[in-house]
Design a protein around this motif. Structure first.
Motif, PDB file in Angstrom:
ATOM      1  N   SER A 147       0.816  -1.299  -0.005  1.00 59.28           N
ATOM      2  CA  SER A 147      -0.046  -0.132  -0.015  1.00 59.28           C
ATOM      3  C   SER A 147       0.756   1.129   0.061  1.00 59.28           C
ATOM      4  CB  SER A 147      -1.022  -0.094   1.335  1.00 59.28           C
ATOM      5  OG  SER A 147      -0.007   0.253   2.468  1.00 59.28           O
ATOM      6  N   ALA A 148       0.321   2.196  -0.204  1.00 61.84           N
ATOM      7  CA  ALA A 148       0.702   3.698  -0.137  1.00 61.84           C
ATOM      8  C   ALA A 148       1.148   3.832   1.067  1.00 61.84           C
ATOM      9  CB  ALA A 148       0.141   4.600  -0.734  1.00 61.84           C
ATOM     10  N   GLU A 149       0.734   3.537   2.209  1.00 56.95           N
ATOM     11  CA  GLU A 149       1.021   3.709   3.471  1.00 56.95           C
ATOM     12  C   GLU A 149       2.271   2.826   3.936  1.00 56.95           C
ATOM     13  OE1 GLU A 149      -2.239   2.790   2.574  1.00 56.95           O
ATOM     14  OE2 GLU A 149      -3.139   5.004   3.074  1.00 56.95           O
ATOM     15  N   ASP A 150       2.379   1.749   3.313  1.00 56.24           N
ATOM     16  CA  ASP A 150       3.609   0.825   3.451  1.00 56.24           C
ATOM     17  C   ASP A 150       4.805   1.682   3.037  1.00 56.24           C
ATOM     18  OD1 ASP A 150       2.104  -1.308   4.546  1.00 56.24           O
ATOM     19  OD2 ASP A 150       1.714  -2.560   2.540  1.00 56.24           O
ATOM     20  N   ALA A 151       4.763   2.016   1.808  1.00 53.07           N
ATOM     21  CA  ALA A 151       5.706   2.490   1.106  1.00 53.07           C
ATOM     22  C   ALA A 151       6.174   3.796   1.759  1.00 53.07           C
ATOM     23  CB  ALA A 151       5.375   3.111  -0.338  1.00 53.07           C
ATOM     24  N   GLY A 178       9.845   4.539   4.083  1.00 46.54           N
ATOM     25  CA  GLY A 178      10.633   5.831   3.463  1.00 46.54           C
ATOM     26  C   GLY A 178      10.940   6.788   4.737  1.00 46.54           C
ATOM     27  N   GLU A 179       9.799   6.660   5.710  1.00 49.45           N
ATOM     28  CA  GLU A 179      10.090   7.455   6.998  1.00 49.45           C
ATOM     29  C   GLU A 179      11.225   6.686   7.738  1.00 49.45           C
ATOM     30  OE1 GLU A 179       6.154   7.812   8.521  1.00 49.45           O
ATOM     31  OE2 GLU A 179       5.624   9.328   7.372  1.00 49.45           O
ATOM     32  N   LYS A 180      11.216   5.303   7.712  1.00 43.70           N
ATOM     33  CA  LYS A 180      12.205   4.573   8.527  1.00 43.70           C
ATOM     34  C   LYS A 180      13.490   5.012   8.111  1.00 43.70           C
ATOM     35  CE  LYS A 180       9.407   2.939  11.605  1.00 43.70           C
ATOM     36  NZ  LYS A 180       9.281   3.757  13.082  1.00 43.70           N
TER      37      LYS A 180
END
Length: 91
Positions: free
Chosen positions: A70-74, A78-80
């Motif tokens: 999902s976009a949330e997964d990506a 990215g944040e990590k």
């Protein structure tokens, strides 16, 4: 050519193996090197063919996105990675 579902990058000065293990600990499955060299501890033939030096080649990580990513997964990955970059990349 490149695959729209695969991203390759490196965090300068940080071995990809460390990034991979840290991402794995956080629940993200990424890899180091190219797909044809998975599991090898040396720089892949693909990296060598691209002219990537030994040290830079060991810093490489590969992120593949699947149909169920999902976009949330990506965004979370990215944040990590951004946090790791701020904490680990030498200035």
């Amino acid at each position: 050519y490149q695959l729209p579902s695969t991203l390759g990058l490196r965090l300068k000065g940080v071995e990809g193996q460390y990034i991979m293990l840290e991402c794995n600990r956080l629940g993200f499955a990424i890899s180091t090197g190219s797909a044809c060299s998975t599991g090898l501890q040396t720089v892949s033939k693909t990296m060598e063919a691209l002219g990537v030096a030994d040290k830079k080649g060991k810093e490489f990580i590969r992120i593949s996105f699947g149909w169920n990513t999902s976009a949330e997964d990506a965004k979370a990955l990215g944040e990590k990675l951004a946090i790791m970059a701020r904490e680990l990349v030498p200035l």
